[in-house]
Structure formats: structure tokens, C-alpha cells
Design an enzyme around this catalytic site. Structure first.
Site, mmCIF file in Angstrom:
data_model
loop_
_atom_site.group_PDB
_atom_site.id
_atom_site.type_symbol
_atom_site.label_atom_id
_atom_site.label_comp_id
_atom_site.label_asym_id
_atom_site.label_seq_id
_atom_site.Cartn_x
_atom_site.Cartn_y
_atom_site.Cartn_z
ATOM 1 C CB CYS A 166 10.615 -0.536 3.225
ATOM 2 S SG CYS A 166 11.219 -0.320 1.541
ATOM 3 C CD GLU A 196 8.923 -2.388 8.370
ATOM 4 O OE1 GLU A 196 9.335 -1.779 7.380
ATOM 5 O OE2 GLU A 196 8.457 -3.536 8.308
ATOM 6 C CB SER A 242 5.404 -6.900 6.763
ATOM 7 O OG SER A 242 4.626 -8.078 6.564
ATOM 8 C CE LYS A 286 -3.017 -8.634 -3.650
ATOM 9 N NZ LYS A 286 -3.533 -7.689 -2.582
ATOM 10 C CD GLU A 319 -6.070 -5.884 0.677
ATOM 11 O OE1 GLU A 319 -6.054 -6.470 1.771
ATOM 12 O OE2 GLU A 319 -5.154 -6.009 -0.181
ATOM 13 C CG PHE A 337 -0.282 0.347 2.526
ATOM 14 C CD1 PHE A 337 -0.021 1.664 2.894
ATOM 15 C CD2 PHE A 337 0.091 -0.658 3.415
ATOM 16 C CE1 PHE A 337 0.596 1.969 4.107
ATOM 17 C CE2 PHE A 337 0.694 -0.364 4.619
ATOM 18 C CZ PHE A 337 0.954 0.956 4.960
#
Length: 499
Positions: free
Chosen positions: A284, A384, A229, A176, A179, A152
Site C-alpha cells: 500500500c 489501486e 483495500s 485472522k 487465507e 496477504f
């Protein structure tokens, strides 16, 4: 009152509803309201998209490089001309401020431009007369259908890390996206179709774990690219590899910035604020820990706090410096680390909950948050957090700071701030991290170098874009060739020898 619009999949060059009626809400994080719904694909929907990509593959693979590159150039021009429209989509669904959204797109555009060199990048090698009358040469050929699963936090840039190189090399793609902010992927696919990309070469399937798992195990999918992640990256790598696929799986991070006593503290403070709070810390490569070598910590903290006071937090369309977090659940999770820090004995220098925002009261707001004297045993240090939270850890020496960084389970990015060239050179050699900045807080490589970390920040050894991306999306074939003349030597059942 109109119904909330529903985002469909994009398959075979057009919007597609699929068979599943499951949906998920897509929020505007700056208002806290549901702006759209997105379809969540079933396994059957994913299988249908892969079938379309598989059917489109032979013609795309066999299209001349000249024709493929014309389409790639068209896509580059359209994306550059309309990047402002895409930035508005990113701000509306992710929440990042418009200037940050434009920066994301420009970094993705760099990879498109790198992919324009695919005819050169995918050249093989040729050895003439390795044996009498025998030549050996290598070809770099596409894989087939490849899957991309993107996060995202960079709904445009991360897909652009992958599909331009994959497509320019002759592969077809099933993407993909997250969402949580899915519209950017549809927009990019539609733009590529407008540029002349044949139907079925780039397909977008929206979904959750059901769609992801279907992609990971599908026998016609040759490779998987992922950013997310660490726990999910490990799962993606292990599952896809178990099913015989190539895998690029980039995980999480806890990036440290080591500040030596001789550093320019104004430069370091600017860097800490920019790298810690840009994009609300949802990246990240964010700096989440400043390792301050004493005696500079107090002065550095004061400079950071002074800069934070001048930041505006609010709706990304209003010229603010920092926007909201992606969802209320994530906002609340990040805010919870303030209580953890207090319980673990850290000093809360700036509490991001105590802010006035330039935006709707129901937005998912959390301002810049600064902790000092953070314990390395605290979850604040170890996790994180993926939000606008910057921790200060004080150390007595360069060596102590280096050891601290190297002890981390992550090895994505790091930075050192110093005016000592010898110390910087030693650091770049000794630090166990995949991407290093010297007086550069966010050392994301340009498109013609590859992106990826070490340790639990990267599973396997396949990095993103650059030369590693070309190698990942192609495979080498060696051809040994001899064209016989009437004087050939006849039958010989012995093992071939080079002579």
C-alpha cells in the site's frame, strides 16, 4: 505421493482443527502449484477462539508488567534469531524475494521493540491535592479481547504492527490472517508460546468472510484492527463501529511521487524503480504514479527503463530482484491494465508480459510495467492496481502536480524529489496526504511514530503502532481519591466544588 498438508488454526496454545471442514488452497506463486490447504473457520470456530481469549484475559491483564515484559523480551530474541526461517515461509507462500521478506520482518521487529517500552508508554498522570485532601490520577488499562484482520501482502509485518502492542498492554488477541498466505501467523503464535506467552493470549483463526463477519459482530471483541483495500476497510469500519467497537481500519492507496526539474534524476529513477516494483508492487506504500514536472519526463523515463532492463524476475529463493504476484487471478487482473492503458491512449514503454523469468513457467509472473502519458481519467491512473505497474503523468508546474495529488480520493503516502528546501517545505505543508517523503520514496514511519493516511486511505482516526497504537489498545480511567481523617467535614448535598 503424499497428501497436501492442511494448515490448522492455533487456539489456546496449540493447533486446532475446529468444526468446519471447508478449506482453501495455498499456492506457491513461483510454481503456480497448490502447496497446502488452509482450514476456513465457521462462526462457531471463531466464537470458540474468542471464548478462549476471553477466559485468558483476566490472568494476563493482572500479570505484573515485569513478568509480561520478560515474555516480550523472550519473543523479541527468538524472532530476531529465527527471522530467516520466517522469511522462507513468506517467500514460499507470498512469492516476495527472500531479501524483501527479511526486510518485512525487520520492520515488524521494530514494533516488537517499541512494545518493550510498554511500562513507560502506558503510565498515567497524577495531580496531588486538586481539592483539599483530594488527588486525581489516571490509569491506562487494556480493553480485553481484540481482533486483528491482516492482508496477504505483509503476512508477518502487519500482524506485528498490532499484536505486540496489544499483548504488551494486557489484551488478548484473535488474529485472522489472509487465507492466501496463512502460515506466518501460526509460526509467530507458536514462537510467542515458546517465549512463555500463556495459552489463549494469542490465537490464530483462518477463514474468509464468514470468520471476518463473526469477529466484527462478536459482543466480547472490544476492538478491530484491519489493513486492506478501501472498500473492505470501509465495510470493516462501519460494521465494527456499528457494533460498538474501536476500529483501526487502514485502506488502499494511489501514491504519487512528484519530481521537480531540479531533482537528482538518478536518485529519482532509483527510487521510482525501488518503490514501484519492490514486492511486485503489492504494497500500500508503493509508488504507482510519478508526476514529472517538465522538462524532465523524457530523461527520467529513459533512466527508469535502463534500470528495469537489469532486473531479474523469478523465484524468490534464487536471488532474483522481483518475484511473482500472489495468485493467477490477481496476476491476470493486473496484466489487464496494460490493455486498458493502450485503449486509453497511454504509451506502453515497458510491457511486463514480455519477460523471461528465472522460475517455473506456471508461476504467476508479470514483470515491471511502465506507462507514459497516462490520462488522469483512465482506470490505470484512478485504480489501486496493486502490482508492478508504474505510470508517468506529465505536468507543467509544481502547483499542477500538487493539485493532482490533492485531488486523489486516497491520501496514504506521497513523496517529492527536489534539491529545493523551500519547495520541499511547502510541499509537506500543502499536500493532503498522511505520510510524506522528501527524497524518500516509501515514507513508512519508524515504530515510535504512527502509520496511517488521510481521506479514503484511513477510516476513523486511529492510526497503527507508535503512540496511536498504545492509545488504541488501552483506555484511560480517571480516579479521584480522598483518604479521610477524623476531621472531615461531614455531609454536604451540594454539587462538589474545587476549592
Amino acid at each position: 505421493m503424499t497428501d497436501t498438508p492442511t494448515i490448522q488454526h492455533y487456539i489456546d496454545g496449540a493447533a486446532a482443527a475446529g468444526t468446519s471442514t471447508r478449506t482453501a488452497p495455498v499456492y506457491n506463486p513461483a510454481t503456480g502449484k497448490v502447496a497446502k490447504n488452509v482450514l476456513l473457520a465457521s462462526t462457531a470456530d471463531l466464537d470458540a477462539a474468542v471464548a478462549v481469549a476471553q477466559a485468558a484475559y483476566p490472568a494476563w491483564r493482572d500479570m505484573s508488567q515485569a513478568r509480561r515484559q520478560t515474555i516480550m523480551f523472550n519473543f523479541r530474541e527468538l524472532l530476531n534469531a529465527r527471522k530467516g526461517d520466517l522469511a522462507e515461509i513468506l517467500t514460499a507462500e507470498h512469492g516476495k524475494v527472500t531479501s524483501d521478506a527479511l526486510g518485512e520482518i525487520i520492520r515488524g521487529l521494530e514494533v516488537v521493540e517499541f512494545a518493550l517500552g510498554m511500562p513507560h508508554l502506558s503510565k498515567g498522570e497524577y495531580s496531588e491535592n486538586v481539592s483539599t485532601g483530594v488527588d486525581v490520577y489516571t490509569l491506562r488499562q487494556p480493553l480485553g479481547v481484540v481482533g486483528i484482520i491482516s492482508p496477504f501482502n505483509f503476512p508477518a509485518m502487519v500482524p506485528l504492527w498490532y499484536f505486540p502492542i496489544a499483548i504488551a498492554a494486557g489484551n488478548t488477541v484473535v488474529l485472522k490472517p489472509s487465507e492466501k498466505d496463512p502460515s506466518a501467523s501460526n509460526w509467530l503464535a507458536e514462537l510467542f508460546t515458546e517465549a512463555g506467552l500463556p495459552a489463549g493470549v494469542l490465537n490464530v483463526v483462518h477463514g474468509d468472510k464468514e470468520a471476518v463477519d463473526a469477529l466484527l459482530v462478536h459482543p466480547d471483541v472490544q476492538a478491530i484492527s484491519f489493513v486492506g483495500s478501501t472498500p473492505i476497510a470501509r465495510y470493516i469500519y462501519e460494521t465494527a463501529a456499528k457494533h460498538g467497537k474501536r476500529v483501526q481500519s487502514l485502506g488502499g492507496a494511489k501514491n504519487h511521487m512528484l519530481v521537480l526539474p531540479d531533482a537528482d534524476l538518478d536518485l529519482a529513477a532509483d527510487a521510482g524503480v525501488n518503490a514501484g516494483f519492490g514486492s511486485a508492487g503489492e504494497r500500500c506504500m508503493a509508488i504507482s504514479v510519478i508526476v514529472a514536472v517538465e522538462p524532465v519526463a523524457d530523461e527520467l523515463i529513459a533512466k527508469i527503463a535502463e534500470r528495469v532492463k537489469g532486473l531479474t524476475v523469478g523465484d524468490g529463493t534464487r536471488g532474483c530482484d522481483m518475484g511473482p504476484l500472489i495468485t493467477k487471478v490477481h496476476r491476470d487482473k493486473v496484466a489487464g491494465y496494460i490493455d486498458i492503458a493502450t485503449a486509453d491512449g497511454a504509451d506502453v514503454v515497458i510491457d511486463g508480459r514480455d519477460i523471461e523469468v528465472d522460475g517455473d513457467a506456471d508461476g504467476f509472473w508479470l514483470g515491471p510495467t511502465l506507462f507514459d502519458k497516462v490520462s488522469v481519467d483512465s482506470a490505470v491512473y484512478l485504480d489501486e492496481i496493486f502490482g508492478p505497474v508504474l505510470s508517468i503523468v506529465r505536468v507543467a508546474s509544481y502547483q499542477e502536480g500538487l493539485d493532482l495529488i490533492n485531488a486523489s480520493q486516497y491520501g496514504n503516502g506521497t513523496a517529492i524529489f527536489t534539491n529545493d528546501g523551500g519547495a520541499a517545505r511547502r510541499f509537506q505543508n500543502e499536500v493532503q496526504v498522511g505520510m510524506v517523503g522528501i527524497n524518500v520514496p516509501i515514507p513508512v514511519p519508524v515504530a515510535y511514530h504512527s502509520f496511517g493516511g488521510w481521506k479514503n486511505s484511513l477510516f476513523g482516526d486511529a492510526k497503527a503502532y507508535g503512540p496511536a497504537g498504545v492509545n488504541f489498545f488501552t483506555r484511560e480511567k480517571a480516579v479521584t481519591s480522598r483518604w479521610l481523617d477524623p476531621s472531615h467535614g461531614g455531609i454536604n448535598l451540594g454539587f462538589p466544588q474545587n476549592h
